[in-house]
Design a protein around this motif. Structure first.
Motif, PDB file in Angstrom:
ATOM      1  N   SER A 183      92.610 -55.353 -48.721  1.00 59.61           N
ATOM      2  CA  SER A 183      91.924 -55.629 -49.773  1.00 59.61           C
ATOM      3  C   SER A 183      91.346 -57.121 -49.875  1.00 59.61           C
ATOM      4  O   SER A 183      90.222 -57.346 -50.416  1.00 59.61           O
ATOM      5  CB  SER A 183      92.754 -55.343 -50.900  1.00 59.61           C
ATOM      6  N   GLU A 184      92.040 -58.138 -49.082  1.00 61.80           N
ATOM      7  CA  GLU A 184      91.470 -59.299 -49.433  1.00 61.80           C
ATOM      8  C   GLU A 184      90.553 -59.707 -48.018  1.00 61.80           C
ATOM      9  O   GLU A 184      89.605 -60.528 -48.135  1.00 61.80           O
ATOM     10  CB  GLU A 184      92.657 -60.484 -49.365  1.00 61.80           C
ATOM     11  N   ARG A 185      90.552 -59.036 -46.940  1.00 61.51           N
ATOM     12  CA  ARG A 185      89.938 -58.998 -45.630  1.00 61.51           C
ATOM     13  C   ARG A 185      89.957 -60.393 -45.241  1.00 61.51           C
ATOM     14  O   ARG A 185      88.901 -61.011 -44.812  1.00 61.51           O
ATOM     15  CB  ARG A 185      88.570 -58.582 -46.217  1.00 61.51           C
ATOM     16  N   TYR A 186      91.118 -61.034 -45.221  1.00 63.23           N
ATOM     17  CA  TYR A 186      91.004 -62.297 -44.541  1.00 63.23           C
ATOM     18  C   TYR A 186      92.458 -62.560 -43.801  1.00 63.23           C
ATOM     19  O   TYR A 186      93.227 -61.728 -43.682  1.00 63.23           O
ATOM     20  CB  TYR A 186      90.946 -63.485 -45.602  1.00 63.23           C
ATOM     21  N   ILE A 187      92.425 -63.560 -42.943  1.00 59.62           N
ATOM     22  CA  ILE A 187      93.357 -63.959 -42.069  1.00 59.62           C
ATOM     23  C   ILE A 187      93.961 -65.208 -42.162  1.00 59.62           C
ATOM     24  O   ILE A 187      92.820 -66.134 -42.652  1.00 59.62           O
ATOM     25  CB  ILE A 187      93.164 -63.684 -40.310  1.00 59.62           C
ATOM     26  N   THR A 188      94.809 -65.835 -41.933  1.00 61.65           N
ATOM     27  CA  THR A 188      95.064 -67.066 -42.059  1.00 61.65           C
ATOM     28  C   THR A 188      96.357 -67.548 -40.782  1.00 61.65           C
ATOM     29  O   THR A 188      96.626 -66.758 -40.209  1.00 61.65           O
ATOM     30  CB  THR A 188      96.082 -67.231 -43.441  1.00 61.65           C
ATOM     31  N   THR A 189      96.151 -68.923 -40.955  1.00 58.03           N
ATOM     32  CA  THR A 189      97.345 -69.236 -39.876  1.00 58.03           C
ATOM     33  C   THR A 189      97.701 -70.848 -40.334  1.00 58.03           C
ATOM     34  O   THR A 189      96.938 -71.505 -41.182  1.00 58.03           O
ATOM     35  CB  THR A 189      96.449 -69.751 -38.473  1.00 58.03           C
ATOM     36  N   ASP A 195      81.835 -63.165 -42.897  1.00 58.56           N
ATOM     37  CA  ASP A 195      80.690 -63.583 -43.550  1.00 58.56           C
ATOM     38  C   ASP A 195      80.212 -62.027 -44.464  1.00 58.56           C
ATOM     39  O   ASP A 195      80.931 -61.278 -44.244  1.00 58.56           O
ATOM     40  CB  ASP A 195      79.591 -64.139 -43.010  1.00 58.56           C
ATOM     41  N   GLN A 196      79.178 -62.390 -45.071  1.00 55.51           N
ATOM     42  CA  GLN A 196      78.689 -61.517 -45.870  1.00 55.51           C
ATOM     43  C   GLN A 196      78.298 -60.057 -45.104  1.00 55.51           C
ATOM     44  O   GLN A 196      78.787 -59.039 -45.645  1.00 55.51           O
ATOM     45  CB  GLN A 196      77.516 -61.848 -46.623  1.00 55.51           C
ATOM     46  N   ALA A 197      77.623 -60.059 -44.007  1.00 53.81           N
ATOM     47  CA  ALA A 197      77.582 -58.826 -43.314  1.00 53.81           C
ATOM     48  C   ALA A 197      78.777 -58.303 -42.887  1.00 53.81           C
ATOM     49  O   ALA A 197      78.769 -57.015 -42.938  1.00 53.81           O
ATOM     50  CB  ALA A 197      76.429 -59.086 -42.080  1.00 53.81           C
ATOM     51  N   GLY A 198      79.669 -59.089 -42.494  1.00 57.42           N
ATOM     52  CA  GLY A 198      80.893 -58.378 -41.823  1.00 57.42           C
ATOM     53  C   GLY A 198      81.715 -58.079 -42.654  1.00 57.42           C
ATOM     54  O   GLY A 198      82.498 -56.925 -42.652  1.00 57.42           O
ATOM     55  N   TRP A 199      81.678 -58.874 -44.038  1.00 56.28           N
ATOM     56  CA  TRP A 199      82.601 -58.281 -45.146  1.00 56.28           C
ATOM     57  C   TRP A 199      82.263 -56.840 -45.687  1.00 56.28           C
ATOM     58  O   TRP A 199      83.180 -56.133 -45.692  1.00 56.28           O
ATOM     59  CB  TRP A 199      82.225 -59.221 -46.441  1.00 56.28           C
ATOM     60  N   GLU A 200      81.133 -56.560 -45.547  1.00 53.91           N
ATOM     61  CA  GLU A 200      80.841 -54.901 -45.935  1.00 53.91           C
ATOM     62  C   GLU A 200      81.010 -54.025 -44.840  1.00 53.91           C
ATOM     63  O   GLU A 200      81.155 -52.832 -45.009  1.00 53.91           O
ATOM     64  CB  GLU A 200      79.078 -54.952 -46.275  1.00 53.91           C
ATOM     65  N   ALA A 201      81.075 -54.478 -43.650  1.00 54.92           N
ATOM     66  CA  ALA A 201      81.052 -53.471 -42.537  1.00 54.92           C
ATOM     67  C   ALA A 201      82.648 -53.505 -41.661  1.00 54.92           C
ATOM     68  O   ALA A 201      82.726 -52.479 -40.796  1.00 54.92           O
ATOM     69  CB  ALA A 201      80.241 -53.796 -41.286  1.00 54.92           C
ATOM     70  N   ASN A 202      83.366 -54.550 -42.102  1.00 56.69           N
ATOM     71  CA  ASN A 202      84.570 -54.689 -41.322  1.00 56.69           C
ATOM     72  C   ASN A 202      85.860 -54.939 -42.007  1.00 56.69           C
ATOM     73  O   ASN A 202      85.637 -55.106 -43.320  1.00 56.69           O
ATOM     74  CB  ASN A 202      84.435 -55.723 -40.170  1.00 56.69           C
ATOM     75  N   THR A 203      87.045 -54.563 -41.718  1.00 56.15           N
ATOM     76  CA  THR A 203      88.136 -54.785 -42.485  1.00 56.15           C
ATOM     77  C   THR A 203      88.889 -56.064 -42.083  1.00 56.15           C
ATOM     78  O   THR A 203      88.569 -56.567 -40.927  1.00 56.15           O
ATOM     79  CB  THR A 203      89.075 -53.579 -42.397  1.00 56.15           C
ATOM     80  N   GLY A 204      89.983 -56.396 -42.859  1.00 55.24           N
ATOM     81  CA  GLY A 204      90.810 -57.764 -42.371  1.00 55.24           C
ATOM     82  C   GLY A 204      91.390 -57.366 -40.978  1.00 55.24           C
ATOM     83  O   GLY A 204      91.671 -58.400 -40.440  1.00 55.24           O
ATOM     84  N   LEU A 205      91.847 -56.164 -40.500  1.00 57.66           N
ATOM     85  CA  LEU A 205      92.551 -55.959 -39.595  1.00 57.66           C
ATOM     86  C   LEU A 205      91.572 -56.212 -38.433  1.00 57.66           C
ATOM     87  O   LEU A 205      91.976 -56.549 -37.410  1.00 57.66           O
ATOM     88  CB  LEU A 205      93.138 -54.507 -39.511  1.00 57.66           C
ATOM     89  N   GLU A 206      90.448 -55.874 -38.452  1.00 59.91           N
ATOM     90  CA  GLU A 206      89.459 -55.904 -37.667  1.00 59.91           C
ATOM     91  C   GLU A 206      89.204 -57.422 -37.103  1.00 59.91           C
ATOM     92  O   GLU A 206      89.131 -57.862 -36.269  1.00 59.91           O
ATOM     93  CB  GLU A 206      88.152 -55.214 -37.592  1.00 59.91           C
ATOM     94  N   LYS A 222      80.410 -67.238 -35.703  1.00 61.36           N
ATOM     95  CA  LYS A 222      79.445 -67.390 -36.454  1.00 61.36           C
ATOM     96  C   LYS A 222      79.700 -66.296 -37.486  1.00 61.36           C
ATOM     97  O   LYS A 222      78.818 -66.343 -38.598  1.00 61.36           O
ATOM     98  CB  LYS A 222      78.125 -67.256 -36.008  1.00 61.36           C
ATOM     99  N   SER A 223      80.490 -65.287 -37.329  1.00 64.90           N
ATOM    100  CA  SER A 223      80.672 -64.184 -38.304  1.00 64.90           C
ATOM    101  C   SER A 223      81.743 -64.512 -39.525  1.00 64.90           C
ATOM    102  O   SER A 223      82.025 -63.625 -40.077  1.00 64.90           O
ATOM    103  CB  SER A 223      81.174 -63.044 -37.401  1.00 64.90           C
ATOM    104  N   VAL A 224      82.399 -65.577 -39.529  1.00 60.14           N
ATOM    105  CA  VAL A 224      83.499 -65.882 -40.260  1.00 60.14           C
ATOM    106  C   VAL A 224      83.090 -67.064 -41.045  1.00 60.14           C
ATOM    107  O   VAL A 224      82.299 -68.052 -40.867  1.00 60.14           O
ATOM    108  CB  VAL A 224      84.697 -66.307 -39.673  1.00 60.14           C
ATOM    109  N   VAL A 225      83.749 -67.302 -42.282  1.00 56.09           N
ATOM    110  CA  VAL A 225      83.414 -68.385 -43.278  1.00 56.09           C
ATOM    111  C   VAL A 225      84.878 -68.714 -43.464  1.00 56.09           C
ATOM    112  O   VAL A 225      86.075 -68.026 -43.408  1.00 56.09           O
ATOM    113  CB  VAL A 225      82.711 -67.840 -44.567  1.00 56.09           C
ATOM    114  N   GLY A 226      84.978 -70.114 -43.866  1.00 55.67           N
ATOM    115  CA  GLY A 226      86.473 -70.982 -44.336  1.00 55.67           C
ATOM    116  C   GLY A 226      87.003 -71.635 -43.346  1.00 55.67           C
ATOM    117  O   GLY A 226      87.947 -72.074 -43.477  1.00 55.67           O
TER     118      GLY A 226
END
Length: 149
Positions: A55-61, A111-122, A87-91
């Protein structure tokens, strides 16, 4: 001829004029030399990316700078490197402190385009497949500071 060249390279690699203009805690100054600059990387094949919640669609380290032995939180600059889809990520430039003097955490999301099309697991799979790593520079103090007013 190799030995003088090695000495020259070592001399060029030394920070000869490192001056801390301001710190994370405004107003701190300290005795010279109290500034240290540490450089590190999480590693091409060793970065531990964690996936928390789709639901958050992010990864961390978590990135440790414990060996730098700073006495307060340093100024940190980060750079995300890898083999693709960077180029597909932010943060990637937002270091979140977890413990002063020892580590920071980086959170990445699509990023915005990836957020709508992909999941955090991807995103996690993309980071691992493309060997994403965090290269970083931390500049901070190593001596007890006095506040001059």
């Amino acid at each position: 001829m190799k030995f003088p060249l090695l000495l020259l390279l070592i001399g060029l690699a030394q920070p000869h004029d490192l001056k801390l203009i301001s710190t994370v805690n405004a107003g701190e100054t300290g005795p010279e030399p109290c500034v240290r600059q540490c450089i590190g990387s999480t590693g091409k094949h060793t970065t531990q990316w964690d996936y928390l919640d789709d639901s958050e669609r992010y990864i961390t380290t978590l990135v440790s700078y414990k060996d730098c032995e700073f006495v307060s939180s340093p100024v940190i600059t980060t750079n995300l490197n890898g083999e693709g889809y960077l180029k597909s990520v932010v943060g990637s430039s937002n270091a979140y402190y977890t413990t002063a003097g020892s580590s920071f955490r980086l959170y990445l999301s699509w990023d915005q385009a990836g957020w709508e099309a992909n999941t955090g697991l991807e995103l996690l799979e993309t980071a691992r497949y493309n060997h994403w790593r965090v290269d970083w520079v931390a500049t901070g103090t190593t001596a007890k500071l006095k506040l001059y007013v």
